[in-house]
Motif scaffolding. Structure first.
Motif, PDB file in Angstrom:
ATOM      1  N   ALA A 151       0.559  -1.186   0.204  1.00 11.08           N
ATOM      2  CA  ALA A 151       0.055   0.143   0.090  1.00 11.08           C
ATOM      3  C   ALA A 151       0.872   1.313   0.111  1.00 11.08           C
ATOM      4  O   ALA A 151       1.532   1.572   0.958  1.00 11.08           O
ATOM      5  N   HIS A 152       0.660   2.161  -0.900  1.00  9.21           N
ATOM      6  CA  HIS A 152       1.057   3.475  -0.980  1.00  9.21           C
ATOM      7  C   HIS A 152       0.413   4.342   0.183  1.00  9.21           C
ATOM      8  O   HIS A 152      -0.868   4.543  -0.111  1.00  9.21           O
ATOM      9  N   GLY A 153       1.044   5.152   0.878  1.00  7.33           N
ATOM     10  CA  GLY A 153       0.464   5.910   1.875  1.00  7.33           C
ATOM     11  C   GLY A 153      -0.045   7.146   1.574  1.00  7.33           C
ATOM     12  O   GLY A 153      -0.570   7.809   2.092  1.00  7.33           O
ATOM     13  N   GLY A 154       0.463   7.537   0.382  1.00  7.40           N
ATOM     14  CA  GLY A 154       0.236   9.159  -0.095  1.00  7.40           C
ATOM     15  C   GLY A 154      -1.391   9.133  -0.699  1.00  7.40           C
ATOM     16  O   GLY A 154      -1.976   8.153  -0.805  1.00  7.40           O
ATOM     17  N   ILE A 155      -1.487  10.525  -0.693  1.00  5.64           N
ATOM     18  CA  ILE A 155      -2.898  10.724  -1.225  1.00  5.64           C
ATOM     19  C   ILE A 155      -2.960  10.490  -2.948  1.00  5.64           C
ATOM     20  O   ILE A 155      -3.949  10.252  -3.422  1.00  5.64           O
ATOM     21  N   GLU A 156      -1.817  11.044  -3.427  1.00  3.56           N
ATOM     22  CA  GLU A 156      -1.804  10.942  -5.040  1.00  3.56           C
ATOM     23  C   GLU A 156      -0.961   9.441  -5.173  1.00  3.56           C
ATOM     24  O   GLU A 156      -0.131   9.126  -4.629  1.00  3.56           O
ATOM     25  N   LEU A 161       6.446   6.023 -10.100  1.00  3.54           N
ATOM     26  CA  LEU A 161       5.464   4.893 -10.818  1.00  3.54           C
ATOM     27  C   LEU A 161       4.904   5.154 -12.059  1.00  3.54           C
ATOM     28  O   LEU A 161       4.913   4.760 -13.208  1.00  3.54           O
ATOM     29  N   THR A 162       4.000   6.385 -11.907  1.00 10.93           N
ATOM     30  CA  THR A 162       3.217   6.745 -13.013  1.00 10.93           C
ATOM     31  C   THR A 162       4.110   7.392 -13.935  1.00 10.93           C
ATOM     32  O   THR A 162       3.676   7.307 -15.265  1.00 10.93           O
ATOM     33  N   GLY A 169      -1.692   3.373 -20.300  1.00  8.64           N
ATOM     34  CA  GLY A 169      -1.438   2.252 -19.474  1.00  8.64           C
ATOM     35  C   GLY A 169      -2.143   2.485 -18.297  1.00  8.64           C
ATOM     36  O   GLY A 169      -3.078   3.259 -17.953  1.00  8.64           O
ATOM     37  N   ILE A 170      -2.060   1.240 -17.410  1.00 11.47           N
ATOM     38  CA  ILE A 170      -2.953   1.216 -16.395  1.00 11.47           C
ATOM     39  C   ILE A 170      -1.868   0.801 -15.078  1.00 11.47           C
ATOM     40  O   ILE A 170      -1.191  -0.285 -15.328  1.00 11.47           O
ATOM     41  N   MET A 171      -2.200   1.381 -13.951  1.00 13.67           N
ATOM     42  CA  MET A 171      -1.623   0.919 -12.699  1.00 13.67           C
ATOM     43  C   MET A 171      -2.648   0.494 -11.579  1.00 13.67           C
ATOM     44  O   MET A 171      -3.611   1.311 -11.802  1.00 13.67           O
ATOM     45  N   VAL A 172      -2.572  -0.702 -10.986  1.00 10.61           N
ATOM     46  CA  VAL A 172      -3.199  -1.065 -10.053  1.00 10.61           C
ATOM     47  C   VAL A 172      -2.577  -0.948  -8.599  1.00 10.61           C
ATOM     48  O   VAL A 172      -1.435  -1.874  -8.693  1.00 10.61           O
ATOM     49  N   ILE A 173      -2.995  -0.374  -7.608  1.00 12.72           N
ATOM     50  CA  ILE A 173      -2.403  -0.395  -6.552  1.00 12.72           C
ATOM     51  C   ILE A 173      -2.979   0.010  -5.165  1.00 12.72           C
ATOM     52  O   ILE A 173      -4.138   0.715  -5.578  1.00 12.72           O
ATOM     53  N   PRO A 174      -2.853  -0.576  -4.087  1.00 18.12           N
ATOM     54  CA  PRO A 174      -3.570  -0.290  -2.784  1.00 18.12           C
ATOM     55  C   PRO A 174      -2.884   0.877  -2.308  1.00 18.12           C
ATOM     56  O   PRO A 174      -1.645   1.182  -2.341  1.00 18.12           O
ATOM     57  N   GLY A 193      -3.533  13.274 -19.025  1.00 15.37           N
ATOM     58  CA  GLY A 193      -3.133  13.003 -17.592  1.00 15.37           C
ATOM     59  C   GLY A 193      -3.415  11.689 -17.187  1.00 15.37           C
ATOM     60  O   GLY A 193      -3.688  10.813 -17.811  1.00 15.37           O
ATOM     61  N   ILE A 194      -3.500  11.689 -15.707  1.00 10.17           N
ATOM     62  CA  ILE A 194      -3.798  10.685 -14.938  1.00 10.17           C
ATOM     63  C   ILE A 194      -5.221  10.569 -14.442  1.00 10.17           C
ATOM     64  O   ILE A 194      -5.743  11.520 -13.970  1.00 10.17           O
ATOM     65  N   GLU A 195      -6.246   9.542 -14.835  1.00 11.26           N
ATOM     66  CA  GLU A 195      -7.436   9.472 -14.315  1.00 11.26           C
ATOM     67  C   GLU A 195      -7.323   8.263 -13.101  1.00 11.26           C
ATOM     68  O   GLU A 195      -6.756   7.327 -13.202  1.00 11.26           O
TER      69      GLU A 195
END
Length: 222
Positions: A151-156, A161-162, A169-174, A193-195
């Motif tokens: 799990a990434h602890g940040g809000i963004e 990685l992005t 591309g797609i990233m899936v992350i907790p 941008g990033i959605e």
């Protein structure tokens, strides 16, 4: 009950729980989960639960593996980055679905065993290294897909990685600093941008940089 019967029962459970992608189900069916857990847990290999794999780490619950893989929308021409090799089970599933998988693990002893298992399965489209997954693998970027199993602890979204995610591309992350408030998030990169899309609640250990500090790894659905 035979291993084959237990596997069929697990696949039926996954379908009932929302895993509808036949390619993902097929990959899970073809990966022998029992070789990724200690022999003492072989009889539980096809239960929908996390199991210990040594060094205070676990192999994730099959439902989490299936749902996150499904959310990643992996194609057979994709180059994929996985952060957190662990037992190698998730890597083996991804390798069945993509063209090339790059995977990073903080715990080198775990990585060594995972690589032996992948070699045993004659999976040859995986490149692995021990290192800091928070930095990604810039030498191999861009990636069409990125899967993170901590799990990434940040809000963004983590920028390191992005930045390595190709357009489309797609990233899936907790994400979430508190385990009881974590959610799996899917990020899509476009020219604009990033959605972001929040998916479902989970509990993962935090995504940590640098050398391991005896952290325990577990993942299960809320």
């Amino acid at each position: 009950m035979s291993i084959e019967a237990r596997k069929i029962r697990l696949l039926m459970q996954l379908r009932k729980s929302g895993v509808t992608d036949t390619r993902v189900l097929g990959a899970i069916e073809r990966v022998p989960r029992e070789i990724f857990v200690p022999e003492t847990f072989h009889d539980q290999a096809y239960e929908d639960m996390a199991l210990p794999i040594g060094m205070g780490q676990t192999i994730s619950q099959p439902l989490i593996v299936a749902l996150m893989t499904q959310a990643l929308e992996v194609g057979d021409r994709h180059k994929v980055l996985e952060i957190g090799t662990g037992s190698g089970y998730q890597a083996a599933v991804l390798a069945r679905l993509c063209r090339r998988l790059y995977t990073i693990e903080r715990h080198k002893p775990l990585l060594d065993v995972a690589q032996q298992r992948l070699a045993q399965m004659r999976i040859h489209n995986v490149t692995a290294k021990a290192g800091d997954g928070t930095k990604g693998w810039p030498e191999q970027a861009p990636f069409e897909r990125i899967l993170v199993t901590a799990a990434h602890g940040g809000i963004e979204a983590p920028k390191a990685l992005t930045d390595q995610l190709g357009v489309g591309g797609i990233m899936v992350i907790p994400m979430g600093s508190e385990r009881r408030k974590q959610r799996v998030v899917r990020f899509r990169r476009s020219d604009a941008g990033i959605e972001r899309e929040d998916l479902w609640p989970v509990r993962f250990v935090p995504l940590l940089p640098d050398e391991p500090e005896g952290d325990a790894s577990a993942a299960h659905r809320e």
